[in-house]
Design an enzyme around this catalytic site. Structure first.
Site, mmCIF file in Angstrom:
data_model
loop_
_atom_site.group_PDB
_atom_site.id
_atom_site.type_symbol
_atom_site.label_atom_id
_atom_site.label_comp_id
_atom_site.label_asym_id
_atom_site.label_seq_id
_atom_site.Cartn_x
_atom_site.Cartn_y
_atom_site.Cartn_z
ATOM 1 N N GLY A 46 0.779 -1.226 0.000
ATOM 2 C CA GLY A 46 0.000 0.000 0.000
ATOM 3 C C GLY A 46 0.813 1.279 0.000
ATOM 4 O O GLY A 46 0.270 2.369 -0.107
ATOM 5 N N HIS A 47 2.138 1.171 0.126
ATOM 6 C CA HIS A 47 2.999 2.370 0.251
ATOM 7 C C HIS A 47 4.143 2.296 -0.741
ATOM 8 O O HIS A 47 5.278 2.008 -0.339
ATOM 9 C CB HIS A 47 3.529 2.474 1.679
ATOM 10 C CG HIS A 47 3.994 3.832 2.075
ATOM 11 N ND1 HIS A 47 5.267 4.290 1.859
ATOM 12 C CD2 HIS A 47 3.345 4.843 2.685
ATOM 13 C CE1 HIS A 47 5.393 5.514 2.340
ATOM 14 N NE2 HIS A 47 4.233 5.865 2.847
ATOM 15 N N PHE A 48 4.049 2.518 -1.911
ATOM 16 C CA PHE A 48 2.867 2.831 -2.701
ATOM 17 C C PHE A 48 2.852 1.886 -3.886
ATOM 18 O O PHE A 48 3.920 1.610 -4.430
ATOM 19 C CB PHE A 48 2.920 4.275 -3.203
ATOM 20 C CG PHE A 48 2.876 5.307 -2.112
ATOM 21 C CD1 PHE A 48 1.673 5.658 -1.524
ATOM 22 C CD2 PHE A 48 4.036 5.913 -1.670
ATOM 23 C CE1 PHE A 48 1.625 6.625 -0.523
ATOM 24 C CE2 PHE A 48 3.994 6.871 -0.667
ATOM 25 C CZ PHE A 48 2.794 7.226 -0.085
#
Length: 150
Positions: A46-48
């Site tokens: 999720g990052h990123f």
């Protein structure tokens, strides 16, 4: 110090154990730790997506874990009975991004060392260049005192 000894000292486990090796330790004074940043870290989902960057808060947590090892060893705290918890962060600065494949070197130097409250200056480097720095404060607490009673 290898990962087995680190896991004896720190209560952290996957996915938040962020120290792979201790390269140097001078009890009561300083410590240098290493974190290999792998593309397989769960945070990169999720990052990123498409451009993974290692979060700054993870760099600070890695510094804190290395500092916790120094506290536990320097204060001769009983292994497996204590955890080091954050008490504060001052002057945190992020200078450069950290990417998968980087080797993060975490250097901490004691400003003051006490069980109730210790203070350390931390610097994180990749390829000899500073990527982050902060002053960290932490306290050693008995695990039995910080576990939530269900």
């Amino acid at each position: 110090m290898d990962i087995q000894e680190i896991m004896e000292i720190l209560p952290h486990r996957y996915p938040i154990l962020l120290v792979d090796k201790i390269l140097e330790i001078e009890e009561g004074k300083r410590i240098i730790g290493l974190k290999n940043v792998s593309v397989n870290e769960p945070v990169f989902q999720g990052h990123f997506p498409g451009f993974p960057l290692f979060p700054g808060v993870y760099i600070l947590e890695a510094m804190a874990q290395v500092g916790g090892i120094l506290m536990i060893k320097s204060l001769n705290l009983e292994i497996g009975k204590y955890a080091v918890v954050f008490a504060g962060i001052d002057d945190a600065r992020f200078k450069k991004p950290v990417y998968p494949g980087d080797q993060l070197i975490l250097e901490l130097e004691v400003i003051s060392l006490k069980k109730a409250l210790s203070k350390m200056k931390g610097v994180a480097k990749v390829d000899g260049e500073v990527v982050a720095q902060a002053t960290l404060m932490a306290a050693a607490r008995k695990l039995e005192d910080i576990k939530r009673n269900a």
